[in-house]
Write an enzyme that holds these catalytic residues in place. Structure first.
Site, PDB file in Angstrom:
ATOM      1  CD  GLU A  45      -2.615   1.226   2.850  1.00 17.68           C
ATOM      2  OE1 GLU A  45      -3.308   1.829   2.875  1.00 17.68           O
ATOM      3  OE2 GLU A  45      -2.191   0.305   3.743  1.00 17.68           O
ATOM      4  CE  LYS A 114      -7.286   1.684   3.808  1.00 17.26           C
ATOM      5  NZ  LYS A 114      -5.930   2.188   4.449  1.00 17.26           N
ATOM      6  CB  CYS A 150      -4.531  -1.540   4.587  1.00 16.47           C
ATOM      7  SG  CYS A 150      -3.730  -1.798   6.152  1.00 16.47           S
ATOM      8  N   GLY A 291      23.736  12.165  26.112  1.00 20.62           N
ATOM      9  CA  GLY A 291      24.221  12.497  27.226  1.00 20.62           C
ATOM     10  C   GLY A 291      24.409  10.720  28.161  1.00 20.62           C
ATOM     11  N   GLY A 295      23.416   5.916  34.170  1.00 19.74           N
ATOM     12  CA  GLY A 295      22.101   5.486  34.609  1.00 19.74           C
ATOM     13  C   GLY A 295      21.515   4.401  33.409  1.00 19.74           C
ATOM     14  CB  SER A 298      21.678   7.745  29.062  1.00 20.95           C
ATOM     15  OG  SER A 298      22.512   7.100  30.311  1.00 20.95           O
TER      16      SER A 298
END
Length: 553
Positions: A45, A114, A150, A291, A295, A298
Site C-alpha cells: 500500500e 480503498k 489494508c 548524554g 543510568g 541512557s
C-alpha cells in the site's frame, strides 16, 4: 485457462516523498519478477509515495509528480509481468484516493480504491482521502484477483463482495505499522476472512521506519481453511516467489518456508533499532550523540544507537556535577567500553557557577529548589546541542514513557534532542529490555554481543543525581506501581475509580492523573520516538494542552 499462477511478494522499505527512489525499488523488484517468471509483482500500500504521507498528500504539485512517476514506471515495466503498486489517485475533481494501481503493457490497467478508511490510532485517512466504491475482481493471466487494501480486509464486507463476484485469490497490500502483538492479531483477522470466503489470501506488509512509526513486514499467505502456507520474516526487506495451483476445490498456494517470528521483547527492541536507524538515514544523519549518565535509560539508548548505526558512529558524553557519584562515572565508562562507543567527559560545574552567579541578584532572598536542579539539566542540554551542531551528530533524548507521562524530565534540558527511541517504553520494560539485550544477540545488531549494559547499571536505584542522595522514588511511586497506574490511565483509559477498585491508593492515582495532565505541554514539544504500543504519545493519544477537567469520581 491457466492452472498455475506465480506471484512475487515484495516486502520493502520506501521513503516518504522520495518518488524516484521508491520507483527505482519497484523497477528492481519488477526486473527480479520478470527474471523469475512471475505473472504479477506485488508491492505494498502507498509504496510509491511512502507511508504515511500525512498532509503532503494534499499538495497538488506532489500529486502531479506522483501521477507522472506512475506513468513513467508503467512505461518502464511494459514488457514482462504485471506490477501492482500502492499510490494515491487524484480524480481531477478534488478527490484523492488511497489506491493500488496495476501496471501492465506500458499503461495503468486497473485502479482499486480503498473503501474503509481508518480514522483511529495513528491514522487520519478520512481527513485525507475519499472512500472508494468496493471494487470487483480484476484479471491477470485469466485469473480473477480481488484486492482489498489494508483496512478493507479488516471488515468482512469487501472480501465477501469480492468472493460473490468471482474472485479466486485475495491479495491484500498493507501499510500496517508495528504495535506490540500486532502480528498475531493480523493473522487472526485474516484467518477469519479466509474461512468466511473460502479463498486463499496474500497479506503483504511494508517495512522500515517513518518518523514515529515502524512497519514490521511479517507478510504471509493463507490457504483455504486458514492454513499458513508462507510466512516472511518480520522487519526484513525480502522478496518471495509464491506459486499458486488450481485444484478441484479452487486455488491454493504451494507451501513455502515459514520464517520464525520474534517474541515481544525482541520485536520491541528491533522496532527501536529500525526506528532510530531509518530516522537517521532518511533524514541524512549518520552520527548520534547522547548524554551517558551512568543510568539505565541512557545506557539502553546508547545500545540501541550502537546496534542501529554502529558503535563507531555513536558519541557518548558524560557531564558530571558535584552530585554525580563515582559509581555513575564508572558505569558510564563501562557501558561505552562494552559497546565500543566514544566517551568524552565535560564537567558542568563551571557553567553552572557562571549561570548561578548571573542569576544571583534576581534569586536573592529565595531558597534553592527545583529551579537550580533544572539549571543543571539545561546546561547539559546546551552543551550537548553545541556538540551536535559542531560535529553534525543528532542528539538523542533518553526519557522513558514513565518519565514522559508524568513530566519527570526537564524541558530544554534532558528533553533536548531530535529523537527518542525509548519514548514509548515504560521504565519497568526498560529494565527487562536491558536484560534481554545482554542475553541475546542477532545478526542485525551492529554492537558487540554479551553484557553491554553492566548489571550494576540495571540493578541500582534510579536517580537523576541533581541533588545529594537523590532517588527517583523520592518524587515518584515505585516504578512497578507507577507503571501499572500509567498503563491504566494512559493505555487503557481507565477511571480513577476503576484503579482504586483494583487496589491502588486513591491519593496516588489522583496525583499521577494530575501529573499526566499538567505535563501535556512538555510532551507537545518533545522529540519523536518509536511507537511500540497502541497508545503512544503523539498521534495515538491527543489531549488538549490546557485542560481543566479531572476525574473526580
Amino acid at each position: 485457462m491457466a492452472d498455475t499462477f506465480r506471484l512475487l511478494m515484495v516486502q520493502a522499505n520506501p521513503r516518504v516523498g522520495d518518488l524516484a527512489a521508491n520507483a527505482a525499488k519497484a523497477r528492481e523488484a519488477w526486473a527480479a519478477g520478470r527474471e523469475g517468471g512471475a505473472d504479477l509483482v506485488m508491492l505494498p500500500e502507498m509504496f510509491l509515495t511512502g507511508y504515511q504521507t500525512q498532509d503532503l498528500i494534499r499538495r497538488p504539485a506532489f500529486l502531479r509528480d506522483v501521477a507522472a512517476t506512475l506513468q513513467k514506471l508503467a512505461a518502464d515495466c511494459a514488457d514482462g509481468p504485471a506490477l501492482g503498486i500502492g499510490a494515491p489517485e487524484a480524480d481531477g475533481e478534488g478527490g484523492i484516493y488511497n489506491a493500488w494501481h496495476v501496471l501492465s503493457g506500458g499503461r495503468i490497467e486497473t485502479v482499486i480504491r480503498k473503501h474503509h478508511l481508518p480514522n483511529d490510532e495513528v491514522f487520519d485517512e478520512r481527513r485525507l482521502f475519499r472512500s472508494g466504491m468496493v471494487s470487483g475482481p480484476w484479471v491477470c493471466k485469466g485469473i480473477r484477483l480481488g484486492t482489498p487494501i489494508c483496512e478493507d480486509a479488516w471488515h468482512p464486507d469487501v472480501i465477501e463482495t469480492l468472493a460473490e463476484t468471482g474472485a479466486e485469490i485475495i491479495l491484500v497490500p498493507n501499510g500496517s505499522p508495528y504495535q506490540r502483538g500486532k502480528l498475531e492479531v493480523r493473522q487472526i483477522v485474516m484467518v477469519s476472512r479466509v474461512v468466511e470466503s473460502g479463498l486463499p489470501l496474500v497479506y503483504l506488509n511494508m517495512t522500515g521506519g517513518q518518523d514515529d512509526q515502524v512497519y514490521d513486514g511479517g507478510s504471509f499467505v493463507l490457504n483455504p481453511g486458514g492454513r499458513l502456507a508462507v510466512q516472511m520474516a518480520a522487519f526484513d526487506d525480502e522478496m518471495r516467489f509464491v506459486d499458486f495451483r488450481r485444484t478441484d476445490d479452487g486455488w491454493e498456494a504451494v507451501p513455502g518456508p515459514l520464517a520464525p517470528q520474534p517474541d515481544a521483547w525482541e520485536a520491541d527492541y528491533r522496532a527501536m533499532v529500525i526506528g532510530l536507524g531509518d530516522y537517521f538515514r532518511k533524514s541524512g544523519f549518520s552520527r548520534a550523540i547522547l548524554g551517558l549518565s551512568g543510568g539505565i535509560d541512557s545506557a539502553l539508548v546508547a545500545a540501541i544507537a550502537a546496534d542501529a548505526l554502529g558503535p563507531e558512529n555513536v558519541d557518548c558524553v558524560m557531564l558530571p556535577s558535584e552530585y554525580t557519584s563515582a559509581h555513575s562515572l564508572e558505569d558510564a565508562e563501562g557501558v561505552a567500553r562494552a559497546l565500543g562507543t566514544r566517551l568524552d567527559t565535560v564537567a558542568i560545574d563551571g557553567p553552572r557557577a557562571a549561570i548561578e552567579a548571573a542569576l544571583a541578584p534576581l534569586f536573592a532572598g529565595t531558597k534553592a529548589d527545583l529551579t537550580e536542579e533544572n539549571i543543571q539539566s539545561r546546561i547539559r542540554g546546551l552543551l550537548l546541542m553545541g556538540l551536535s551542531n559542531k560535529f553534525g551528530a543528532m542528539l538523542l533524548t533518553t526519557g522513558n514513557k514513565s518519565e514522559v507521562a508524568v513530566g519527570y524530565c526537564t524541558i530544554y534540558g534532558d528533553m533536548a534532542g531530535g529523537y527518542n527511541p525509548i519514548k514509548d517504553l515504560y521504565k519497568t520494560r526498560v529494565f527487562e529490555t536491558c536484560r534481554w539485550r545482554n542475553a541475546n544477540h542477532r545478526p542485525w545488531m551492529k554492537a558487540p554481543a554479551g553484557e553491554v549494559i553492566p548489571v550494576r547499571v540495571i540493578d541500582k536505584p534510579p536517580s537523576a543525581e541533581l541533588r545529594a542522595d537523590q532517588k527517583d522514588e523520592d518524587s515518584l511511586p515505585p516504578y512497578p506501581v507507577l507503571d501499572a497506574i500509567l498503563e491504566g490511565l494512559v493505555d487503557r483509559e481507565l477511571s480513577v475509580a476503576e484503579l482504586v477498585a483494583a487496589g491502588y491508593e486513591r491519593e496516588t492515582v489522583k496525583r499521577i492523573e494530575h501529573l499526566i495532565a499538567i505535563s501535556e505541554w512538555k510532551r507537545f514539544q518533545s522529540a519523536p520516538g518509536t511507537r511500540l504500543t497502541g497508545r503512544a504519545f503523539w498521534l495515538d493519544r491527543r489531549y488538549p494542552i490546557v485542560n481543566g477537567w479531572r476525574d473526580n469520581l
